[in-house]
Design an enzyme around this catalytic site. Structure first.
Site, short mmCIF file in Angstrom:
data_model
loop_
_atom_site.label_atom_id
_atom_site.label_comp_id
_atom_site.label_asym_id
_atom_site.label_seq_id
_atom_site.Cartn_x
_atom_site.Cartn_y
_atom_site.Cartn_z
N GLN A 96 35.92 41.71 37.51
CA GLN A 96 36.51 40.92 36.36
C GLN A 96 36.74 39.63 36.65
OE1 GLN A 96 39.19 43.89 34.21
NE2 GLN A 96 39.19 44.78 36.48
N HIS A 114 32.92 39.40 33.53
CA HIS A 114 33.72 38.38 32.30
C HIS A 114 33.03 37.01 32.74
CE1 HIS A 114 37.35 41.07 31.99
NE2 HIS A 114 36.34 41.50 31.09
P1 NAD Z 1 45.64 41.28 36.00
O1 NAD Z 1 46.33 39.61 36.35
O2 NAD Z 1 46.04 41.79 34.83
O3 NAD Z 1 46.46 42.20 37.01
C1 NAD Z 1 46.44 41.85 38.55
C2 NAD Z 1 46.80 43.13 39.16
O4 NAD Z 1 46.61 42.97 40.58
C3 NAD Z 1 48.18 43.78 39.01
O5 NAD Z 1 48.04 45.10 38.68
C4 NAD Z 1 48.79 43.54 40.32
O6 NAD Z 1 49.89 44.47 40.60
C5 NAD Z 1 47.82 43.32 41.28
N1 NAD Z 1 47.90 42.69 42.59
C6 NAD Z 1 48.49 41.33 42.65
N2 NAD Z 1 48.31 40.93 43.57
C7 NAD Z 1 47.84 41.81 44.40
C8 NAD Z 1 47.38 42.32 45.96
N3 NAD Z 1 47.72 41.21 46.68
N4 NAD Z 1 46.79 43.29 46.26
C9 NAD Z 1 46.76 44.29 45.49
N5 NAD Z 1 46.91 44.21 44.17
C10 NAD Z 1 47.68 42.97 43.69
O7 NAD Z 1 44.24 41.07 36.28
P2 NAD Z 1 42.90 41.77 35.85
O8 NAD Z 1 43.34 43.34 35.62
O9 NAD Z 1 41.75 41.49 36.49
O10 NAD Z 1 42.60 41.46 34.39
C11 NAD Z 1 42.95 40.25 34.13
C12 NAD Z 1 41.78 39.30 33.18
O11 NAD Z 1 42.09 37.98 33.54
C13 NAD Z 1 40.46 39.55 33.96
O12 NAD Z 1 39.82 39.80 32.80
C14 NAD Z 1 40.01 38.51 34.78
O13 NAD Z 1 38.77 38.08 34.32
C15 NAD Z 1 40.72 37.40 34.39
N6 NAD Z 1 41.47 36.73 35.33
C16 NAD Z 1 40.72 36.22 36.51
C17 NAD Z 1 41.04 35.73 37.51
C18 NAD Z 1 40.12 35.29 38.90
O14 NAD Z 1 38.86 34.94 38.54
N7 NAD Z 1 40.64 35.16 39.85
C19 NAD Z 1 42.37 35.37 37.74
C20 NAD Z 1 43.19 35.53 36.72
C21 NAD Z 1 42.82 36.36 35.55
#
Ligand code: NAD
Length: 233
Positions: A96, A114
């Site tokens: 995602q 995404h």
């Molecule tokens: P989310 O932010 O909703 O959830 C993140 C999850 O990761 C949480 O459940 C949290 O407990 C867990 N988490 C945090 N740190 C962790 C670690 N070190 N190890 C294991 N788990 C950990 O993210 P989502 O479910 O991906 O949904 C967010 C949406 O926003 C997605 O659609 C994504 O496309 C987008 N997004 C992308 C990025 C990116 O590209 N890096 C960053 C932020 C949001």
């Protein structure tokens, strides 16, 4: 932690990753403290209506996101996922994330549900291309319209071809490992259910329980890189 399964015992693995996969690289997750949508209103920066209203403002925001991600490096968790794919080429990564970190860690053929911060598209011309310029330049296509980040913004539909690839991988896998996703962003969040219904082994790696935890046979709590290292053995 004694690993309840070993990755090496499976042949067709799907890694289903979310923002928590990149958290250890320093990229903020979506929810929780430091989450980007706490600071910025998505209706101003990350939806088609905002882009139609003020594409320069939306590009300024995405330039900042590119710069923030470019400063970060893939973490040991990304590298383990890549190593598994190298050892078992049928491994599929469905993410995602839009940050391109799996690819920077050497992964191939990543299914980006995404979209990507590192691609742009021109809808009138039906063109999509990679773009890693920072700041993004030129912002306009030769047709005169603005290039648009090839990202699934709020209220956008997912690309049905990309969803089909993800579904096929999940239908065929014998192990699904979900990593760092809160499981609340739909329709992505419903995809792991396919693997569970087909009888695949299912593992959720997260710091905490999520609304979809009950879907998984094994719920492993800890940082993505630590738990993956245990499963890799
Ligand atoms: P989310 O932010 O909703 O959830 C993140 C999850 O990761 C949480 O459940 C949290 O407990 C867990 N988490 C945090 N740190 C962790 C670690 N070190 N190890 C294991 N788990 C950990 O993210 P989502 O479910 O991906 O949904 C967010 C949406 O926003 C997605 O659609 C994504 O496309 C987008 N997004 C992308 C990025 C990116 O590209 N890096 C960053 C932020 C949001």
């Amino acid at each position: 932690m004694a690993a309840p399964i070993r990755l090496r015992d499976f042949q067709r693995i799907v890694f289903f990753t979310g923002a928590g996969m990149s958290a250890e690289s320093g990229i903020p997750t979506y929810r929780g403290s430091g989450g980007i949508w706490k600071e910025y209103d998505y209706q101003e920066y990350a939806c088609q209506a905002a882009f139609d209203r003020d594409p320069e403002k939306v590009w300024d925001f995405h330039d900042k996101r590119r710069a923030a991600v470019a400063k970060c490096e893939p973490n040991p968790g990304h590298r383990i996922v890549t190593r598994v794919q190298e050892e078992k080429p049928s491994t599929v990564i469905v993410t995602q994330n839009i940050d391109g970190m799996h690819q920077r860690a050497g992964a191939k053929d990543v299914v980006e549900l995404h979209g990507s911060l590192w691609r742009v598209r021109c809808d009138p011309e039906n063109v999509v291309r990679p773009d890693e310029t920072m700041p993004m330049d030129p912002r306009k296509c030769s047709c005169g319209g603005y290039w648009r980040p090839d990202i699934v913004w709020f209220e956008d539909q997912l690309d049905h071809r990309v969803v089909r690839r993800a579904r096929e991988a999940l239908e065929e896998c014998d192990l699904l490992v979900s990593i760092g996703t809160s499981g609340v962003v739909y329709p992505a969040a419903q995809l792991p259910r396919i693997a569970a219904e087909r009888g695949a082994m299912t593992v959720e790696i997260n710091l905490e329980d999520t609304p979809v935890s009950s879907l998984y046979r094994h719920r492993l709590r800890g940082k993505a890189s630590d738990v993956l290292a245990e499963l890799y053995g």
